[in-house]
Design a protein around this motif. Sequence first.
Motif, PDB file in Angstrom:
ATOM      1  N   UNK A 141       0.838  -1.196   0.000  1.00 34.07           N
ATOM      2  CA  UNK A 141       0.000   0.000   0.000  1.00 34.07           C
ATOM      3  C   UNK A 141       0.873   1.245   0.000  1.00 34.07           C
ATOM      4  N   UNK A 142       1.936   1.245   0.829  1.00 29.92           N
ATOM      5  CA  UNK A 142       2.841   2.396   0.873  1.00 29.92           C
ATOM      6  C   UNK A 142       3.535   2.595  -0.471  1.00 29.92           C
ATOM      7  N   UNK A 143       3.976   1.499  -1.119  1.00 29.41           N
ATOM      8  CA  UNK A 143       4.632   1.625  -2.416  1.00 29.41           C
ATOM      9  C   UNK A 143       3.697   2.112  -3.496  1.00 29.41           C
ATOM     10  N   UNK A 144       2.505   1.540  -3.561  1.00 30.91           N
ATOM     11  CA  UNK A 144       1.520   2.008  -4.535  1.00 30.91           C
ATOM     12  C   UNK A 144       1.090   3.435  -4.252  1.00 30.91           C
ATOM     13  N   UNK A 145       1.033   3.796  -2.965  1.00 31.90           N
ATOM     14  CA  UNK A 145       0.678   5.171  -2.620  1.00 31.90           C
ATOM     15  C   UNK A 145       1.744   6.140  -3.103  1.00 31.90           C
ATOM     16  N   UNK A 146       3.037   5.764  -2.990  1.00 34.92           N
ATOM     17  CA  UNK A 146       4.103   6.621  -3.506  1.00 34.92           C
ATOM     18  C   UNK A 146       3.925   6.881  -5.002  1.00 34.92           C
ATOM     19  N   UNK A 147       3.640   5.809  -5.740  1.00 36.46           N
ATOM     20  CA  UNK A 147       3.437   5.968  -7.175  1.00 36.46           C
ATOM     21  C   UNK A 147       2.204   6.826  -7.462  1.00 36.46           C
ATOM     22  N   UNK A 265      -8.207  21.394 -14.759  1.00 36.88           N
ATOM     23  CA  UNK A 265      -7.681  20.046 -14.607  1.00 36.88           C
ATOM     24  C   UNK A 265      -6.623  19.982 -13.508  1.00 36.88           C
ATOM     25  N   UNK A 266      -5.960  21.108 -13.260  1.00 39.79           N
ATOM     26  CA  UNK A 266      -4.959  21.158 -12.210  1.00 39.79           C
ATOM     27  C   UNK A 266      -5.595  21.097 -10.826  1.00 39.79           C
ATOM     28  N   UNK A 267      -6.838  21.598 -10.696  1.00 38.92           N
ATOM     29  CA  UNK A 267      -7.483  21.677  -9.387  1.00 38.92           C
ATOM     30  C   UNK A 267      -7.570  20.310  -8.716  1.00 38.92           C
ATOM     31  N   UNK A 268      -7.803  19.276  -9.506  1.00 38.35           N
ATOM     32  CA  UNK A 268      -7.912  17.945  -8.916  1.00 38.35           C
ATOM     33  C   UNK A 268      -6.603  17.414  -8.386  1.00 38.35           C
ATOM     34  N   UNK A 269      -5.493  17.998  -8.820  1.00 38.94           N
ATOM     35  CA  UNK A 269      -4.190  17.494  -8.419  1.00 38.94           C
ATOM     36  C   UNK A 269      -3.929  17.534  -6.922  1.00 38.94           C
ATOM     37  N   UNK A 270      -4.097  18.702  -6.257  1.00 33.65           N
ATOM     38  CA  UNK A 270      -3.870  18.726  -4.810  1.00 33.65           C
ATOM     39  C   UNK A 270      -4.774  17.765  -4.049  1.00 33.65           C
ATOM     40  N   UNK A 271      -6.032  17.634  -4.495  1.00 35.73           N
ATOM     41  CA  UNK A 271      -6.933  16.683  -3.849  1.00 35.73           C
ATOM     42  C   UNK A 271      -6.453  15.250  -4.063  1.00 35.73           C
ATOM     43  N   UNK A 272      -5.972  14.949  -5.275  1.00 36.65           N
ATOM     44  CA  UNK A 272      -5.440  13.617  -5.552  1.00 36.65           C
ATOM     45  C   UNK A 272      -4.201  13.344  -4.708  1.00 36.65           C
ATOM     46  N   UNK A 273      -3.367  14.354  -4.558  1.00 31.92           N
ATOM     47  CA  UNK A 273      -2.186  14.202  -3.714  1.00 31.92           C
ATOM     48  C   UNK A 273      -2.595  13.915  -2.276  1.00 31.92           C
ATOM     49  N   UNK A 274      -3.582  14.642  -1.779  1.00 34.08           N
ATOM     50  CA  UNK A 274      -4.080  14.401  -0.426  1.00 34.08           C
ATOM     51  C   UNK A 274      -4.650  12.995  -0.297  1.00 34.08           C
ATOM     52  N   UNK A 275      -5.404  12.557  -1.303  1.00 38.15           N
ATOM     53  CA  UNK A 275      -5.950  11.207  -1.260  1.00 38.15           C
ATOM     54  C   UNK A 275      -4.865  10.151  -1.256  1.00 38.15           C
ATOM     55  N   UNK A 276      -3.840  10.320  -2.099  1.00 36.28           N
ATOM     56  CA  UNK A 276      -2.751   9.348  -2.158  1.00 36.28           C
ATOM     57  C   UNK A 276      -1.961   9.307  -0.851  1.00 36.28           C
ATOM     58  N   UNK A 277      -1.758  10.478  -0.246  1.00 37.57           N
ATOM     59  CA  UNK A 277      -1.020  10.528   1.021  1.00 37.57           C
ATOM     60  C   UNK A 277      -1.839   9.964   2.180  1.00 37.57           C
ATOM     61  N   UNK A 278      -3.165   9.990   2.041  1.00 38.48           N
ATOM     62  CA  UNK A 278      -4.040   9.602   3.144  1.00 38.48           C
ATOM     63  C   UNK A 278      -4.524   8.165   3.066  1.00 38.48           C
TER      64      UNK A 278
END
Length: 420
Positions: A141-147, A265-278
């Motif tokens: 999960x941590x490895x896939x989350x990094x990607x 399209x950029x707006x979703x990026x920070x949310x995606x980053x938050x989701x991946x980190x969380x």
Amino acid sequence: MGSRDAGLRRNPEFLKLWAGESVSLLGSQVTALALPLVAAVALRATPVEMGVLAAADTAPILALGLVAGAWSDRRRRRPLLLAANAGRAALLATIPLAALLGRLALPQLYAVAFLVGALGVVFDTTYQAYLPALVARDALVAGNARLEVSRSVAQVVGPAAAGALVALVTAPLAIALDAGSFVVAAVSVALIRRPEPAPAAGEKRLGLGREIVAGLRYIAMHRLLRALTAATGLANLASGAIFALLILYLARDLALPPAVIGALLTVGGPAALLGALSVDRIAGRLDVGRTLVVGSLVFTAGDFALALAGGPRGATVAVLALAQALIGFGSPVYNVTAISLRQSLTPDALLGRVTASARVVTVGALPLGALLGGALGARLGLRPTLLVAACWALLLPAWLALSPVGSRKSGVGREVSVDS
């Protein structure tokens, strides 16, 4: 997540794979915007032609997906990753070359999209099967989350940068940057030095057809993988329709200029980053099943917001920004959890074929959805088609909640038994 995350930071072979993939994901954001813009603006593509172009990128999973899975189990996986990256670089480079020569046309866009998609099938299937060779299963999960973090960061900076680059040098020439990013990714894979064991001799003696059937049978007999794969495939029919028409919808129906489209399209990026980190923390608190349901509900809400955007320019942009944020957060929460669960439930000898079999159903639904979206868009209009697709996407969280996946309480670990 702390100890697993620290272990990844001390894993140089994983870091090489991660670095190369991060660069190529960033470059691919340029093509994701530039290629449909070339078709929609420069070549005046119709909704049906836009659907065909979107389908060309994902259709190879249907033609090549199962074979790619067998290849990745028959051969050492690193050379396949290297060849896929080098081939995509060469194919993408033909677009700016054709533009400079005044020869660019829709058939070339279809061909490049299809062939790049074919190599993407080989790469994506193989790297998901290769990752457990670089990362312990309890750190998947941590490895896939990094990607996924890299994908999210690319979504943060990529679309806006792509919009600016398209405005500066035109869309065809901007695609040259993506070609260069795949060169960097190929070099990064070439630098991985961890020895990769040869496939078992027994696997090599099996016929290709029997190997493919083994991967399909494993999913069909495993109640968790069966339910997860079917639900995701149904939802991706809707996603294929939505994303096939999205650029056309924003540019024509909502009359937004390329720079605004890129910024949205950029707006979703920070949310995606938050989701991946969380996602690792969310899965630990909610359990795997509920994490999948919650992630799918969040991005489905974003699909509805896309379809309902309208009114004054400011309100339209605000609703579209909210939609991108919801899709951005929910998608990595769902995807990281689903991929990690599948990797955890599958023995290494079958991992390539099981990955490919699942992706044939899930990713293979995207081109079917794109073609369906293009046809419905021409008949019903763009906004009604997006609304129909959003309603269809609700099948995913409903299916998961009622299936064995939704009731799974444990996390991702070393379980590889068939639970039929």
